[in-house]
Design a protein around this motif. Structure first.
Motif, PDB file in Angstrom:
ATOM      1  N   VAL A 110      54.680  42.542  52.495  1.00  0.00           N
ATOM      2  CA  VAL A 110      55.272  42.677  53.830  1.00  0.00           C
ATOM      3  C   VAL A 110      55.537  41.295  54.427  1.00  0.00           C
ATOM      4  N   ARG A 111      54.601  40.380  54.296  1.00  0.00           N
ATOM      5  CA  ARG A 111      54.807  39.016  54.801  1.00  0.00           C
ATOM      6  C   ARG A 111      55.993  38.362  54.105  1.00  0.00           C
ATOM      7  N   HIS A 112      56.136  38.600  52.792  1.00  0.00           N
ATOM      8  CA  HIS A 112      57.264  38.050  52.038  1.00  0.00           C
ATOM      9  C   HIS A 112      58.586  38.567  52.593  1.00  0.00           C
ATOM     10  N   TRP A 113      58.692  39.868  52.844  1.00  0.00           N
ATOM     11  CA  TRP A 113      59.945  40.441  53.352  1.00  0.00           C
ATOM     12  C   TRP A 113      60.254  39.958  54.755  1.00  0.00           C
ATOM     13  N   GLN A 114      59.221  39.805  55.560  1.00  0.00           N
ATOM     14  CA  GLN A 114      59.436  39.292  56.908  1.00  0.00           C
ATOM     15  C   GLN A 114      59.957  37.861  56.865  1.00  0.00           C
ATOM     16  N   GLN A 115      59.400  37.041  55.988  1.00  0.00           N
ATOM     17  CA  GLN A 115      59.836  35.650  55.859  1.00  0.00           C
ATOM     18  C   GLN A 115      61.253  35.557  55.309  1.00  0.00           C
ATOM     19  N   GLN A 116      61.614  36.502  54.438  1.00  0.00           N
ATOM     20  CA  GLN A 116      62.948  36.507  53.836  1.00  0.00           C
ATOM     21  C   GLN A 116      63.991  37.180  54.709  1.00  0.00           C
ATOM     22  N   GLY A 117      63.562  37.742  55.824  1.00  0.00           N
ATOM     23  CA  GLY A 117      64.500  38.397  56.729  1.00  0.00           C
ATOM     24  C   GLY A 117      65.014  39.736  56.240  1.00  0.00           C
TER      25      GLY A 117
END
Length: 273
Positions: free
Chosen positions: A207-214
């Motif tokens: 989830v943190r990865h997707w948030q950072q990737q927009g």
């Protein structure tokens, strides 16, 4: 080849089609009995007599396939009035249209122990099951029940693109080391169920990865992870029951609550023989 053997082959391939069968005819009609198959691309095998009546039945059959729902068509071979099909013969016909080849798809990404157990548990549930793995030994036939489609691919993303999962597809991801890459490839697809076999910590990392990737929130919020209902499952067979219970709950539109109706009341009298 008869239309029935063709229908059997299409059903085995899970190819969408409808069977139209005359169940009643009155007056002057081209045929008084007969069947035909209508494929979802509009191709027709067999005939119920041709003309405007058959044309209307084909139209009705294509709508039935799209809506995934059987229907009855009642047509009158007249130009005007209720159920008129636009011809002058004067007869009437009732045709039952049944839809087939619409089993929901179960796509298992990863051929490990849990997905093997899920495949065996799902086999009697009328799913069209496909398994994909980049490691060929995981796809050896004895590991899966008869009728499961096995796909060996160099990359999961290539297999996903080829299989093109749609809104009638239930997807379970259990690849261990390639889960995030698989999810990145799958998120744009409008699948019915997207489940990941993973720990809570792993899910939080993704989830943190997707948030950072927009990545749009509406895409990854569809993910179910960890998957399954909380029944204390630990073994692959138990996890399979837990996961399929969750899938069936979604598929059947159920609330997943216990159905028990027995309660104990202090005022209840014991039952005696």
């Amino acid at each position: 080849m008869s239309i029935f053997s063709t229908a059997t082959r299409l059903e085995q391939q899970n190819y969408p089609f409808a069977m139209a069968q005359i169940i009643e005819s009155r007056g002057s009609t081209p045929r008084h009995s007969g069947q035909m198959l209508i494929l979802n691309d509009g191709a027709v095998i067999g005939s119920i007599g041709g003309g405007m009546m058959e044309r209307r039945v084909i139209e009705e059959a294509l709508q039935a396939i799209e809506q995934r729902q059987d229907r009855m068509f009642n047509g009158r071979m007249t130009r005007d009035g209720h159920n008129a099909v636009g011809s002058d013969c004067g007869g009437a016909m009732s045709v039952f249209i049944s839809v087939h080849g619409l089993r929901p798809r179960l796509l298992l990404l990863g051929g490990g122990h849990v997905n093997q157990a899920i495949a065996y548990a799902a086999a009697p549930l009328e799913f069209a099951i496909s398994v994909v793995d980049v490691y060929a030994p995981n796809l050896e036939a004895p590991r899966f029940p008869t009728g499961v489609d096995l796909f060996h691919a160099a990359h999961y993303a290539e297999a996903i693109k080829q299989l093109n999962p749609d809104e009638h597809c239930y997807v379970i991801i259990a690849t261990n080391s390639q889960d995030r890459e698989v999810l990145d490839a799958l998120l744009p697809y409008p699948v019915k169920y997207l489940g990941l076999l993973a720990s809570r910590r792993k899910v939080q990392t993704f989830v943190r990865h997707w948030q950072q990737q927009g990545v749009p929130e509406e895409q990854w919020l569809r993910l179910r992870a960890p998957i399954g209902l909380d029944i204390g499952a630990e073994t692959p067979a138990e996890i399979a029951v837990s996961v399929l219970a969750e899938i069936l709950q979604l598929k059947n539109g159920a609330d997943g609550q216990a159905m028990n109706q027995i309660t104990t009341s202090p005022s209840a009298k014991p039952i005696t023989a």
